[in-house]
Design an enzyme around this catalytic site. Structure first.
Site, short mmCIF file in Angstrom:
data_model
loop_
_atom_site.label_atom_id
_atom_site.label_comp_id
_atom_site.label_asym_id
_atom_site.label_seq_id
_atom_site.Cartn_x
_atom_site.Cartn_y
_atom_site.Cartn_z
CG LEU A 40 37.22 -44.32 -36.66
CD1 LEU A 40 36.34 -44.64 -37.11
CD2 LEU A 40 38.23 -44.24 -37.57
CG HIS A 72 38.77 -40.30 -37.86
ND1 HIS A 72 39.35 -40.81 -36.90
CD2 HIS A 72 39.16 -40.34 -39.57
CE1 HIS A 72 40.40 -41.09 -38.02
NE2 HIS A 72 40.47 -40.83 -38.79
CD GLN A 111 47.40 -45.04 -47.40
OE1 GLN A 111 46.70 -44.72 -47.91
NE2 GLN A 111 47.62 -43.70 -46.40
N GLY A 159 39.46 -34.68 -44.61
CA GLY A 159 39.72 -33.78 -43.29
C GLY A 159 40.65 -32.98 -44.17
CE LYS A 214 45.97 -34.08 -38.91
NZ LYS A 214 46.94 -34.79 -39.06
CB SER A 259 44.71 -42.63 -36.36
OG SER A 259 43.92 -42.03 -36.55
NE ARG A 260 51.65 -42.19 -38.95
CZ ARG A 260 51.28 -41.99 -40.11
NH1 ARG A 260 50.37 -41.17 -40.28
NH2 ARG A 260 51.77 -43.08 -40.49
#
Length: 292
Positions: free
Chosen positions: A34, A38, A65, A152, A154, A191-192
């Site tokens: 997070l 987040h 996924q 989100g 995004k 997070s990436r």
């Protein structure tokens, strides 16, 4: 593991045992690792339900996924830090189930199919991704039984598909989108981003620069929007490391088909690219004049 102010739950039985407040329950679904984006979702959920409501954050890295060769094994898992983010942002509980808890019979034979919208853009680049995403969202909506769910903006295509699933399948939940949170220099929080080197992070700024250039050109219509964004990305292909474009698209947010040259009303300018081995996505919402 525990953090003052937030309960950590591992099973659906633990979640069901919690009293349901009259003020309602909101859920924020995450895969962990997070960040401030987040936290903004959790704060929005808390504001929505108020002090007397209940905010549940799910932390689950969903194997369905991730496609072959994607980053399931190296996806960051930071539950201790995640609990602190949730506590600070006002969550009541974190639901962090195991894979066996979510999929007790192994990979589910019956899954949600994303349909035509799920085959475009992200769906074309990551076949099966949206089927896996919708399947776990449907399961987590059943397990958490919220009145509202916060996601989100995004992940604009994901949000559009979740809204469509909730409407098409009569889920008794309100789906709420929360604007993208960015660093001061424009990079969308993800997070990436933790995978990026210092040089890679500098190159990654081209994604938001391209989107902002397209947004600034919106008075010229779809053709000018696409051209302005593409010019930034063409230059970024010569950076070190280069920005390797997957797609740049101006779409109708209702179904994520390409916006026609005479399109008016809401639109989304979306981009996906690789910087080194890290794949990033971003988008900006646009309003192209009067609605149709």
């Amino acid at each position: 593991m525990s953090t003052p102010g937030v309960d950590l739950l591992y099973t659906a039985a633990e979640l069901r045992s919690r009293p349901r407040p009259p003020a309602g329950r909101a859920v924020v679904m995450t895969m962990g690792a997070l960040h401030a984006g987040h936290a903004a979702l959790v704060r929005a959920a808390r504001e929505h339900v108020g002090a007397d409501g209940q905010v549940v954050v799910t932390v689950f890295v969903n194997p369905l996924q991730f496609g072959e060769g994607e980053d399931l094994d190296r996806y960051p898992r930071t539950l201790g830090a995640d609990l602190e983010v949730c506590a600070d942002a006002g969550a009541d509980a974190v639901f962090a189930p195991s894979v066996a808890e979510v999929y007790p019979g192994g990979d589910p034979q019956v899954r949600i199919t994303a349909g035509p919208m799920g085959e475009r853009l992200e769906g074309a680049s990551r076949p099966g991704h949206f089927d896996g995403m919708l399947t776990v969202v449907a399961k987590l909506l059943h397990l958490t039984a919220p009145d509202t769910a916060f996601f989100g903006e995004k992940d604009a295509q994901q949000l559009a598909l979740i809204r469509r699933m909730a409407a098409d399948l009569n889920f008794p939940v309100e789906i709420v989108g929360v604007p993208t949170v960015r660093e001061a220099d424009g990079l969308a929080l993800s997070s990436r981003n933790a995978y990026l080197s210092e040089a890679g992070r500098a190159s990654a700024l081209a994604l938001s620069r391209a989107l902002f250039a397209g947004r600034d050109a919106r008075a010229g219509g779809p053709k000018e929007i696409r051209a302005a964004a593409r010019a930034v990305l063409d230059d970024a292909a010569r950076l070190d490391p280069p920005v390797m474009l997957d797609y740049l698209a101006l779409v109708d947010p209702a179904d994520f088909t390409d916006a026609a040259e005479d399109h008016t009303g809401p639109a989304v300018l979306a981009v996906a690219a690789r910087v080194g081995t890290t794949r990033l996505i971003d988008n900006v919402p646009l309003d192209l004049g009067a609605p149709r």
